[in-house]
Scaffold this motif. Structure first.
Motif, PDB file in Angstrom:
ATOM      1  N   GLN A  98      -9.498   1.344  -4.547  1.00 49.09           N
ATOM      2  CA  GLN A  98      -7.733   1.555  -4.120  1.00 49.09           C
ATOM      3  C   GLN A  98      -6.891   1.308  -5.280  1.00 49.09           C
ATOM      4  N   SER A 101      -3.220  11.682   0.666  1.00 42.88           N
ATOM      5  CA  SER A 101      -3.030  10.713   1.576  1.00 42.88           C
ATOM      6  C   SER A 101      -4.053   9.754   1.233  1.00 42.88           C
ATOM      7  N   LEU A 102      -4.692   9.606   0.285  1.00 39.08           N
ATOM      8  CA  LEU A 102      -5.383   8.461  -0.329  1.00 39.08           C
ATOM      9  C   LEU A 102      -4.289   7.164  -0.636  1.00 39.08           C
ATOM     10  N   GLU A 103      -4.928   6.188  -0.098  1.00 39.07           N
ATOM     11  CA  GLU A 103      -3.922   4.862  -0.134  1.00 39.07           C
ATOM     12  C   GLU A 103      -4.200   3.947  -1.443  1.00 39.07           C
ATOM     13  N   ILE A 104      -3.239   3.586  -2.037  1.00 39.24           N
ATOM     14  CA  ILE A 104      -3.350   2.750  -3.441  1.00 39.24           C
ATOM     15  C   ILE A 104      -2.443   1.449  -3.063  1.00 39.24           C
ATOM     16  N   ASN A 105      -3.347   0.289  -3.502  1.00 41.65           N
ATOM     17  CA  ASN A 105      -2.681  -0.954  -3.391  1.00 41.65           C
ATOM     18  C   ASN A 105      -2.686  -1.845  -4.671  1.00 41.65           C
ATOM     19  N   THR A 161       0.989  -1.170  -0.068  1.00 45.44           N
ATOM     20  CA  THR A 161      -0.035  -0.004  -0.052  1.00 45.44           C
ATOM     21  C   THR A 161       0.908   1.216  -0.056  1.00 45.44           C
ATOM     22  N   HIS A 162       0.537   2.157  -0.792  1.00 41.29           N
ATOM     23  CA  HIS A 162       1.096   3.467  -1.040  1.00 41.29           C
ATOM     24  C   HIS A 162       0.290   4.540  -1.018  1.00 41.29           C
ATOM     25  N   THR A 163       0.589   5.761  -0.499  1.00 44.43           N
ATOM     26  CA  THR A 163      -0.331   7.037  -0.720  1.00 44.43           C
ATOM     27  C   THR A 163       0.232   7.528  -1.865  1.00 44.43           C
ATOM     28  N   ILE A 164      -0.851   8.549  -2.428  1.00 40.61           N
ATOM     29  CA  ILE A 164      -0.802   9.175  -3.662  1.00 40.61           C
ATOM     30  C   ILE A 164       0.508  10.094  -3.442  1.00 40.61           C
ATOM     31  N   LYS A 165       0.695  10.654  -2.314  1.00 41.44           N
ATOM     32  CA  LYS A 165       2.038  11.370  -2.288  1.00 41.44           C
ATOM     33  C   LYS A 165       3.314  10.688  -2.275  1.00 41.44           C
ATOM     34  N   GLU A 166       3.397   9.217  -1.720  1.00 41.32           N
ATOM     35  CA  GLU A 166       4.677   8.704  -2.005  1.00 41.32           C
ATOM     36  C   GLU A 166       4.902   8.132  -3.315  1.00 41.32           C
TER      37      GLU A 166
END
Length: 362
Positions: free
Chosen positions: A36, A21-25, A2-7
């Motif tokens: 997601q 801060s939305l999480e993407i997996n 899982t990664h945030t949009i920012k990361e």
């Protein structure tokens, strides 16, 4: 994973917009994306698929109106296709080979295994082999005697490395790749039909039938750093000197690099490329699928060979070639257009012939 949009945006050197801060997996095509997933809508023609899916975030093209597309967040890279390399690497879950040395692996006492190496089930590493740090040796892989594998390399299932092969760091070989086995090199006691055909360029041959005798391959293979080899691709050992593959070259599935070939840096070969023995390929050469290159010739730097081109003679640097035999691409296109006109031209010729015959009859 899982990664945030920012990361993700920071890792890609891209612009991040909206809910950072939305999480993407996961990643998905727009119509298939869930809440997601990061939808890949990197040009306007893919944007209409967003309405069919459930993505809250997408990777978009520069200038896209992400809010009008109903998204909560977006990533805008400078070069979307290039950004996919970093994105897919970040989301890749790997092949599950595990860590450590499996109890069924066979490692000769004289092999040298670096720190952090993983060796899968039923892999074989022969005496004198040197395996660099952090390598992953997949199940049923084979590494021959006195071969060296650079650090951070990955051999997938069933890769075979022959004896005395030298491979640089960060090498990747996909299942079934075979590197450093004997080249296809045979000779007869007397002049044979092939020798006569080469000398005469196609006249009838009268050489007596003979048996073929193997010329052994002593030269092995030398592969530089950051090279990737596809499934079931074969790179034959050189006869006396090594067959060589340059830095960062990428070779697709089902390709064949024959003995004594030299391939330069940063080349890209698509599936079923075949390069015959003792040929030299320059740097940054690109071959489409099924390109064939004859033996004992030279292909210059930055040459592009279109799909199924058959290169039978030297190609100067920077040339784009196509066809059989391969010629400059614009020449090939003109030849093809002329070929397509032949039926009509024959009809016109037949009509003119009939008219001429009628005139003579008068």
């Amino acid at each position: 994973m899982t990664h945030t949009i920012k990361e993700l945006a920071e890792a890609l050197g891209a612009q991040a917009l909206g809910a950072l801060s939305l999480e993407i997996n996961g990643v998905a095509e727009p119509a298939d994306a869930g809440p997601q997933d990061l939808a890949l809508a990197m040009s306007p023609k893919y944007a209409e698929g967003l309405a069919k899916g459930g993505a809250r975030a997408a990777m978009l093209w520069e200038g896209a109106d992400w809010q009008a597309l109903g998204l909560d967040a977006a990533i805008i890279p400078a070069r979307p296709r290039y950004a996919m390399a970093g994105l897919t690497a970040a989301m890749d879950k790997g092949h599950g080979y595990g860590s450590g040395i499996h109890p069924t692996a066979i490692i000769a006492p004289g092999a040298e295994i670096g720190i952090g190496v993983s060796v899968g089930p039923y892999a074989v590493i022969q005496d004198g082999a040197v395996i660099g740090a952090n390598c992953v040796i997949g199940p049923q892989a084979y590494i021959g005697p006195d071969s060296h594998l650079g650090e951070d390399s990955l051999l997938h299932v069933g890769v075979r490395i022959g004896p005395r092969v030298r491979i640089g760091a960060r090498f990747i070989a996909h299942p079934g790749a075979t590197i450093g086995m004997d080249g296809f090199s045979f000779v007869t006691p007397e002049v044979n039909a092939v020798d006569q055909a080469r000398a005469s360029l196609g006249e009838e041959v009268d050489a007596e039938a003979q048996s073929w005798v193997r010329i052994s391959s002593l030269g092995a293979v030398a592969i530089a750093e950051d090279v990737e080899i596809g499934c079931n691709t074969c790179i034959d050992a050189g006869t006396i000197r090594p067959t060589r593959i340059g830095e960062r070259t990428k070779i697709d599935n089902l390709c064949h690099i024959a003995h004594n070939v030299v391939v330069g840096n940063d080349c890209l070969f698509a599936a079923m490329v075949g390069i015959a023995g003792s040929t030299t390929i320059g740097n940054n050469v690109i071959f489409g699928g099924q390109v064939g290159v004859t033996d004992n010739t030279t292909v210059g730097d930055r040459v592009v060979g279109g799909g199924a081109a058959v290169i039978l003679s030297k190609v100067p640097e920077g040339r784009v070639v196509l066809g059989y035999p391969a010629v400059k691409m614009d020449t090939h296109v003109d030849m093809y257009k002329s070929l397509r006109r032949l039926p009509r031209m024959m009809e016109e010729f037949a009509a003119m012939k009939a008219e001429l015959k009628a005139l003579k009859g008068d």
